[in-house]
Design a protein around this motif. Structure first.
Motif, PDB file in Angstrom:
ATOM      1  N   VAL B 290       0.863  -1.175   0.000  1.00 18.85           N
ATOM      2  CA  VAL B 290       0.000   0.000   0.000  1.00 18.85           C
ATOM      3  C   VAL B 290       0.899   1.224   0.000  1.00 18.85           C
ATOM      4  O   VAL B 290       1.642   1.458   0.943  1.00 18.85           O
ATOM      5  N   ALA B 291       0.819   1.994  -1.087  1.00 15.12           N
ATOM      6  CA  ALA B 291       1.656   3.183  -1.192  1.00 15.12           C
ATOM      7  C   ALA B 291       0.770   4.417  -1.123  1.00 15.12           C
ATOM      8  O   ALA B 291      -0.445   4.327  -1.285  1.00 15.12           O
ATOM      9  N   GLY B 292       1.395   5.549  -0.895  1.00 12.04           N
ATOM     10  CA  GLY B 292       0.627   6.786  -0.856  1.00 12.04           C
ATOM     11  C   GLY B 292       1.334   7.792   0.014  1.00 12.04           C
ATOM     12  O   GLY B 292       2.071   7.420   0.923  1.00 12.04           O
ATOM     13  N   VAL B 293       1.122   9.060  -0.316  1.00 11.46           N
ATOM     14  CA  VAL B 293       1.668  10.103   0.528  1.00 11.46           C
ATOM     15  C   VAL B 293       0.915  10.035   1.852  1.00 11.46           C
ATOM     16  O   VAL B 293      -0.292   9.809   1.866  1.00 11.46           O
ATOM     17  N   GLY B 295      -1.299  10.504   4.879  1.00 12.01           N
ATOM     18  CA  GLY B 295      -2.498  11.326   5.027  1.00 12.01           C
ATOM     19  C   GLY B 295      -3.539  11.068   3.964  1.00 12.01           C
ATOM     20  O   GLY B 295      -4.560  11.740   3.912  1.00 12.01           O
ATOM     21  N   ASN B 296      -3.317  10.083   3.106  1.00 10.18           N
ATOM     22  CA  ASN B 296      -4.290   9.820   2.057  1.00 10.18           C
ATOM     23  C   ASN B 296      -5.187   8.625   2.353  1.00 10.18           C
ATOM     24  O   ASN B 296      -5.796   8.076   1.452  1.00 10.18           O
ATOM     25  N   GLY B 297      -5.255   8.255   3.597  1.00  7.99           N
ATOM     26  CA  GLY B 297      -6.209   7.225   3.978  1.00  7.99           C
ATOM     27  C   GLY B 297      -5.587   5.926   4.445  1.00  7.99           C
ATOM     28  O   GLY B 297      -6.272   5.078   5.010  1.00  7.99           O
ATOM     29  N   GLN B 298      -4.273   5.775   4.262  1.00  9.99           N
ATOM     30  CA  GLN B 298      -3.671   4.490   4.634  1.00  9.99           C
ATOM     31  C   GLN B 298      -3.786   4.229   6.135  1.00  9.99           C
ATOM     32  O   GLN B 298      -4.044   3.104   6.557  1.00  9.99           O
ATOM     33  N   THR B 299      -3.575   5.293   6.924  1.00  9.77           N
ATOM     34  CA  THR B 299      -3.645   5.119   8.374  1.00  9.77           C
ATOM     35  C   THR B 299      -5.029   4.643   8.802  1.00  9.77           C
ATOM     36  O   THR B 299      -5.167   3.703   9.581  1.00  9.77           O
ATOM     37  N   THR B 300      -6.053   5.283   8.262  1.00 15.21           N
ATOM     38  CA  THR B 300      -7.410   4.875   8.608  1.00 15.21           C
ATOM     39  C   THR B 300      -7.670   3.441   8.167  1.00 15.21           C
ATOM     40  O   THR B 300      -8.261   2.649   8.903  1.00 15.21           O
ATOM     41  N   LEU B 301      -7.194   3.107   6.969  1.00 14.35           N
ATOM     42  CA  LEU B 301      -7.423   1.746   6.471  1.00 14.35           C
ATOM     43  C   LEU B 301      -6.810   0.719   7.420  1.00 14.35           C
ATOM     44  O   LEU B 301      -7.456  -0.246   7.820  1.00 14.35           O
ATOM     45  N   LEU B 302      -5.568   0.945   7.814  1.00 12.16           N
ATOM     46  CA  LEU B 302      -4.903  -0.013   8.690  1.00 12.16           C
ATOM     47  C   LEU B 302      -5.624  -0.119  10.033  1.00 12.16           C
ATOM     48  O   LEU B 302      -5.867  -1.209  10.539  1.00 12.16           O
ATOM     49  N   ARG B 303      -5.989   1.028  10.562  1.00 15.77           N
ATOM     50  CA  ARG B 303      -6.676   1.002  11.860  1.00 15.77           C
ATOM     51  C   ARG B 303      -8.013   0.308  11.751  1.00 15.77           C
ATOM     52  O   ARG B 303      -8.423  -0.416  12.647  1.00 15.77           O
ATOM     53  N   PHE B 304      -8.694   0.540  10.639  1.00 13.04           N
ATOM     54  CA  PHE B 304      -9.988  -0.109  10.465  1.00 13.04           C
ATOM     55  C   PHE B 304      -9.804  -1.609  10.317  1.00 13.04           C
ATOM     56  O   PHE B 304     -10.488  -2.394  10.970  1.00 13.04           O
ATOM     57  N   LEU B 305      -8.904  -2.025   9.466  1.00 13.48           N
ATOM     58  CA  LEU B 305      -8.747  -3.461   9.212  1.00 13.48           C
ATOM     59  C   LEU B 305      -8.351  -4.214  10.476  1.00 13.48           C
ATOM     60  O   LEU B 305      -8.769  -5.341  10.692  1.00 13.48           O
ATOM     61  N   ALA B 430       2.897  -2.442   9.048  1.00 10.59           N
ATOM     62  CA  ALA B 430       3.145  -1.047   8.672  1.00 10.59           C
ATOM     63  C   ALA B 430       4.592  -0.678   8.975  1.00 10.59           C
ATOM     64  O   ALA B 430       5.084  -0.942  10.069  1.00 10.59           O
ATOM     65  N   HIS B 431       5.244  -0.093   8.028  1.00  7.39           N
ATOM     66  CA  HIS B 431       6.592   0.440   8.188  1.00  7.39           C
ATOM     67  C   HIS B 431       7.509  -0.517   8.942  1.00  7.39           C
ATOM     68  O   HIS B 431       8.062  -0.168   9.979  1.00  7.39           O
ATOM     69  N   PRO B 432       7.691  -1.738   8.428  1.00 15.49           N
ATOM     70  CA  PRO B 432       8.416  -2.754   9.204  1.00 15.49           C
ATOM     71  C   PRO B 432       9.871  -2.384   9.481  1.00 15.49           C
ATOM     72  O   PRO B 432      10.425  -2.823  10.468  1.00 15.49           O
ATOM     73  N   THR B 433      10.463  -1.576   8.622  1.00 17.09           N
ATOM     74  CA  THR B 433      11.893  -1.306   8.813  1.00 17.09           C
ATOM     75  C   THR B 433      12.159   0.131   9.201  1.00 17.09           C
ATOM     76  O   THR B 433      13.267   0.626   9.090  1.00 17.09           O
ATOM     77  N   ARG B 434      11.120   0.799   9.671  1.00 13.92           N
ATOM     78  CA  ARG B 434      11.309   2.181  10.105  1.00 13.92           C
ATOM     79  C   ARG B 434      12.304   2.211  11.262  1.00 13.92           C
ATOM     80  O   ARG B 434      12.105   1.572  12.280  1.00 13.92           O
ATOM     81  N   GLY B 435      13.384   2.942  11.078  1.00  8.67           N
ATOM     82  CA  GLY B 435      14.362   3.075  12.156  1.00  8.67           C
ATOM     83  C   GLY B 435      15.196   1.837  12.387  1.00  8.67           C
ATOM     84  O   GLY B 435      15.810   1.693  13.435  1.00  8.67           O
ATOM     85  N   LEU B 460       1.153  -4.817   3.160  1.00 11.58           N
ATOM     86  CA  LEU B 460       2.348  -4.100   3.594  1.00 11.58           C
ATOM     87  C   LEU B 460       2.197  -2.603   3.368  1.00 11.58           C
ATOM     88  O   LEU B 460       2.089  -2.154   2.234  1.00 11.58           O
ATOM     89  N   PHE B 461       2.174  -1.852   4.451  1.00 12.84           N
ATOM     90  CA  PHE B 461       2.112  -0.395   4.351  1.00 12.84           C
ATOM     91  C   PHE B 461       3.530   0.128   4.535  1.00 12.84           C
ATOM     92  O   PHE B 461       4.202  -0.254   5.484  1.00 12.84           O
ATOM     93  N   SER B 462       3.964   0.996   3.637  1.00 10.22           N
ATOM     94  CA  SER B 462       5.295   1.547   3.834  1.00 10.22           C
ATOM     95  C   SER B 462       5.417   2.884   3.131  1.00 10.22           C
ATOM     96  O   SER B 462       4.777   3.129   2.117  1.00 10.22           O
ATOM     97  N   SER B 463       6.238   3.750   3.711  1.00  3.00           N
ATOM     98  CA  SER B 463       6.493   5.016   3.030  1.00  3.00           C
ATOM     99  C   SER B 463       7.747   4.920   2.177  1.00  3.00           C
ATOM    100  O   SER B 463       8.124   5.853   1.501  1.00  3.00           O
ATOM    101  N   GLU B 464       8.400   3.750   2.211  1.00  3.64           N
ATOM    102  CA  GLU B 464       9.586   3.525   1.385  1.00  3.64           C
ATOM    103  C   GLU B 464       9.158   2.846   0.100  1.00  3.64           C
ATOM    104  O   GLU B 464       8.861   1.657   0.086  1.00  3.64           O
ATOM    105  N   LEU B 465       9.195   3.583  -0.976  1.00  3.26           N
ATOM    106  CA  LEU B 465       8.788   2.997  -2.240  1.00  3.26           C
ATOM    107  C   LEU B 465       9.716   1.839  -2.620  1.00  3.26           C
ATOM    108  O   LEU B 465       9.280   0.821  -3.145  1.00  3.26           O
ATOM    109  N   ASP B 466      11.006   1.996  -2.324  1.00  3.08           N
ATOM    110  CA  ASP B 466      11.963   0.926  -2.634  1.00  3.08           C
ATOM    111  C   ASP B 466      11.579  -0.372  -1.950  1.00  3.08           C
ATOM    112  O   ASP B 466      11.629  -1.446  -2.538  1.00  3.08           O
ATOM    113  N   GLU B 467      11.215  -0.229  -0.695  1.00  3.39           N
ATOM    114  CA  GLU B 467      10.850  -1.409   0.071  1.00  3.39           C
ATOM    115  C   GLU B 467       9.616  -2.071  -0.531  1.00  3.39           C
ATOM    116  O   GLU B 467       9.565  -3.292  -0.717  1.00  3.39           O
TER     117      GLU B 467
END
Ligand code: ATP
Ligand code: MG
Lengths: 352, 506
Positions: B290-293, B295-305, B430-435, B460-467
């Motif tokens: 799941v990609a996206g800048v 604030g475009n709904g990914q957070t809500t989606l994850l919390r909902f699911l 979400a963001h498995p390799t953050r930090g 898989l939610f991530s802000s790293e497009l490479d990942e």
């Protein structure tokens, strides 16, 4: 690496050191007003341990504080501050007395005591459940609702005492006396102080609650909720269930003060019998740092001080009741000033 | 003269040296990278500089003068500002109050108007666009909170800025912006210390780099004279590969009707990141990215699911493991085989003042493997935690320390290990390799791919497009609360995906 038990042990040592510091400050003040600190210590010791009777009385003061201390400490695990132990214990005590009226024909002491105990527990528990429910449902702050319920409890119990089960013979505001089967027997060794096997039951109760909180998945949920509400919710811990159950248990435990007072001592419900046990319970729980087993020594400390304050007033020239409350306050301060200890420790380290 | 110098600085926790004899210096008006594995002691060194920890040996010099910072307040007076790895904003207060806290203009009186004027000017000068001055901080996304932290430093006019993993939580666009801003700050003569696990970032944007390993200083390099491989080798002590090159098992074409998780026309209004008619399938043996800048709904989606019971007003359909899951709670989903790695490990994933065993229990506190008749058997749990510590190389390797004592990356490893522990058939990650450091990224990516190859489904939610591109079989791109496009593995192309993330067409 520091383990958990080591941390609790250190925290216990700190509490003891804190009590000692507070006591020393108190004794210093005694010295300043012209009373010998040694004499004060002697009086304190004599009044709490001097004779079987004195020790029994100390335990009699301690017992309700164990219960109310638990009633504050249990919901605290889940992040709730129960100011309502006073109301819960009042309602519970009345229920115990009422059980005696309803069950007047019960002959077996076992059945009688079990009946009264469950009534007290249930009544106090429901009184505690209500703020838990309001919190879970409406988000009403438990501090406010429990305080209000304290007032309501005082009013309601007074009403029933005066209009439903009043002792027609007595000129006091008290209920019909309990039949013999409901009386708890004191130990003979206490020479008339109204405390018996009940004290062991209370200790067992505290140990049992400690065990349940540590071992059960219910206790874990409560602890997680108190530690991090968001994380608890994310991982499926229900706030409502944890809060309501912990407040029910807390209220029920507070209600058992009815056993100490009604079944064990006056054998009836008297309006205003509680010496602010519910509020002192807050201090008991805080001094114990919310630790369930810590409530036992903490309540005992308060029992000693409470018993001692009367004796100090009588047996010394300079120390009045107020002054002995001041000493009490200093001890509490010494124990609860955790930051103070960290601070002193840092100073010592810096010096090195 | 150096803006900052560490001379033989040590810091221990008990008998453990988190920093041992660190020596390096930072020139004024430069960006200085500080890198190292998880637990290498980066945050600790910076916290010592910022006056949070007293140091146990050595000297810290600022502008050539030895200083002994006893508190952050003192450090701030010396012109040192720090954005922590885990933000330290006060929850329910407004952004404005958070920024001016402790630095109120006016005497004994909050002059919010004046502060706001100044802040707007600052945010313009440095190009850090921000509008929600009056929003409550806990209602902001992680990325926005980060921006507030940086604005706060600018407002305090710090001369030395310490940024502890600032880019870990930012979107690629935000990262670009951030570095533009840092360049501008640098041009103004400010000195910046940048902690990061992203070597590319460090190589492009810093002037020099210091590498730590297990609390010690391995060396300092001029950035222009070094490269990724050398730095990685210095950090880890062995060569590291940077992209996932492991096996990707090919399965017979997944049968679309066999979706384990299906969302249809999901609409959630009245939240800060609404969803509009979202629909997708998650199939066995696939990683759906799941990609996206932000604030475009990914957070809500994850919390909902992961916890539909939190969204009573949700509309649409959510099926998982053959049942309708609208209004379900997390434990029910868990029993049906779902596991979660939440977005923010600190606020959503950990009990900081509990030991690792207690933390491992979170979410598994009703699992029949550890719980009988409502009673928890911790003796069954402890070996699992020990295994997790071994598998993921969590340091320090003790089960009885508080979670707050682990470094950020090690906390993340714990949360992931916990999610995998119950052998779930579906993972929301979400963001498995953050930090997380480069060595551990490898390990985590391998673990995720192993699950996929074993037939599990992973969202898989991530802000790293490479990942996302390394791991996913398909990628959904979110824009404005809806699925804007879907890319299959053949179609993966950073530019095309980036365009859709920005609102363009596929
Ligand atoms: N308060 C503390 N008490 C005891 N040990 C600590 C404490 N804080 C950190 N440590 C330990 O010190 C070491 C260094 O931690 P630090 O947070 O500086 O790592 P880091 O380099 O910032 O790692 P990461 O990249 O994961 O954030 C770790 O092993 C950590 O467990
Ligand atoms: Mg760190």
């Amino acid at each position: 690496m520091k383990s958990t038990w080591y941390a609790s042990f250190r925290s216990f040592l700190r509490a003891v050191a804190g009590a000692a510091l507070g006591l020393s400050l108190g004794l210093l003040i005694c010295k300043l007003v012209g009373e010998s600190p040694l004499k004060v210590l002697h009086v304190l010791y004599q009044s709490s341990f001097g004779s079987g009777y004195d020790f029994g009385m100390t335990l009699f003061y301690t017992a309700p504080l164990i219960l109310t201390g638990l009633a504050v400490a249990i919901p605290l695990k889940g992040g709730l501050f129960n100011i309502g132990a006073e109301g819960q214990l009042t309602v519970g005590a009345l229920a115990a007395a009422w059980a005696g009226v309803i069950g007047a024909s019960i002959q077996s002491p076992v059945i009688a005591v079990v009946f009264a105990t469950s009534s007290a527990f249930l009544a106090g528990g429901l009184w505690g459940l209500l703020p838990g429910f309001l919190k879970a449902r409406q988000g009403s702050h438990e501090v406010i609702t429990t305080i209000m319920l304290n007032f309501i409890a005082a009013g309601v119990t007074a009403y029933f005492t005066l209009y439903s089960i009043k002792d027609p013979v007595s000129a006091q505001a008290e209920t019909i006396p309990l039949p013999e089967a409901f009386h708890l027997k004191p130990f003979a060794a206490f020479n008339g102080a109204p405390m018996g096997g009940l004290i062991f039951f209370l200790i067992l109760l505290a140990v049992g609650i400690h065990y349940a909180l540590w071992k059960s998945s219910w206790g874990y949920s409560l602890k997680a909720l108190g530690e991090n509400e968001t994380a608890a919710e994310t991982y499926g811990i229900s706030r409502g269930r944890s809060w309501m159950s912990s407040m029910f248990l807390a209220g029920g435990v507070a209600g058992l003060v009815g056993l100490v007072e009604v079944l064990g001592n006056s054998h009836r419900f008297k309006i205003g019998f509680s010496a602010d046990y519910g509020f002192v319970g807050i201090a008991v729980a805080l001094v114990a740092r919310g630790n369930i087993l810590g409530v036992l020594p903490s309540a005992f400390l308060f029992g000693i001080l409470q018993k001692g304050s009367a004796s100090l007033d009588l047996e010394t020239d300079k120390i009045t009741r107020d002054l002995s409350y001041l000493i009490q306050g200093l001890i509490i301060l010494g124990v609860s000033a955790e930051d103070l200890w960290g601070w002193i420790w840092q100073l010592v380290r810096r010096k090195k | 003269m150096s803006a900052l110098e560490f001379r033989g600085v040590s810091k221990c926790f008990g008998s453990f040296f988190a920093n041992r004899d660190l020596s390096f210096s930072v020139e004024p008006g430069t960006i200085h990278g500080l890198i190292g594995e998880n637990g290498a002691g980066k945050s600790t060194a910076m916290k010592a500089l910022f006056g949070i920890y007293p140091i146990d040996g050595g000297t810290i010099l600022i502008q050539g003068k030895p200083v002994r910072n006893k508190s952050p307040v003192q450090a701030m007076r010396l012109g040192i500002g720090m954005v922590h790895q885990h933000f330290m904003l006060a929850g329910p207060e407004t952004v404005l109050d958070n920024i001016i806290l402790g630095h109120e203009p006016g005497f004994l009186r909050l002059d919010r108007e004046r502060a706001l004027e100044e802040l707007k000017k600052i945010s313009e000068t440095y190009g850090l666009h921000f509008q929600k001055w009056h929003a409550r901080v806990d209602e902001l996304s992680v990325g926005e909170q980060q921006r507030v932290e940086i604005l706060k430093l600018l407002y305090q006019r710090s001369a030395i800025l310490i940024l502890d993993e600032p880019t870990a939580v930012l979107t690629p666009q935000e990262v670009t912006e951030l570095f533009e801003n840092l360049k501008r700050l640098k041009a103004e003569g400010k000195t910046i210390i940048l902690i990061s696990h992203k070597l590319k970032e460090v190589l492009t944007h810093t002037d020099s780099v210091t590498v730590l390993r297990r609390g010690e200083c391995v060396g300092t390099r001029v950035t222009a004279e070094t490269n990724e491989d050398e730095l990685a080798q210095m950090m880890v002590g062995r060569p590291v590969s940077f992209t996932y090159e492991g096996e990707r098992k090919v399965f017979a074409k997944a049968d679309e009707s066999r979706a384990v998780l299906r969302v249809e026309r999901l609409t959630i209004e009245g939240v800060s990141e609404p969803l509009r008619k979202v629909g997708f399938d998650l199939r066995p043996a696939e990683i759906l990215g799941v990609a996206g800048v932000q604030g475009n709904g990914q957070t809500t989606l994850l919390r909902f699911l992961s916890n539909p019971s939190r969204y009573r007003s949700a509309d649409g359909e959510y099926r998982f493991a053959g049942a309708n899951r609208m209004g379900s709670n997390p434990l029910a989903l868990r029993r049906a085989g779902m596991a979660l790695v939440p977005e923010d490990r600190l606020s959503e994933g950990l009990l900081l003042e509990q030991d690792l065993v207690e933390n491992y229990l979170l979410g598994q506190h009703e699992d029949p493997r550890f719980v009988r008749n409502g009673m928890i058997d911790r003796s069954k749990l402890r070996p699992r935690v020990e295994a997790a510590i071994r598998d993921f190389d969590i340091r320090p390797p003790y089960t009885n320390i508080w979670a707050s004592r682990l470094s950020g990356g090690n906390q993340q490893k714990l949360v992931i290990a916990r999610a995998l522990d119950s052998n779930p058939n579906t993972l929301l990650i979400a963001h498995p390799t953050r930090g997380v450091d480069v060595g551990a990224i490898e390990r985590i990516h391998e673990a995720i791919m192993k699950e996929r190859n074993a037939g599990k489904s992973i969202l898989l939610f991530s802000s790293e497009l490479d990942e996302l591109m390394d791991l996913s079989d398909r990628i959904l791109v979110f824009y404005n609360g809806a699925v804007a496009a879907e890319f299959s593995r053949r179609e993966f192309d950073p530019w095309a995906i980036g365009r859709v993330m920005g609102g363009g067409a596929k």
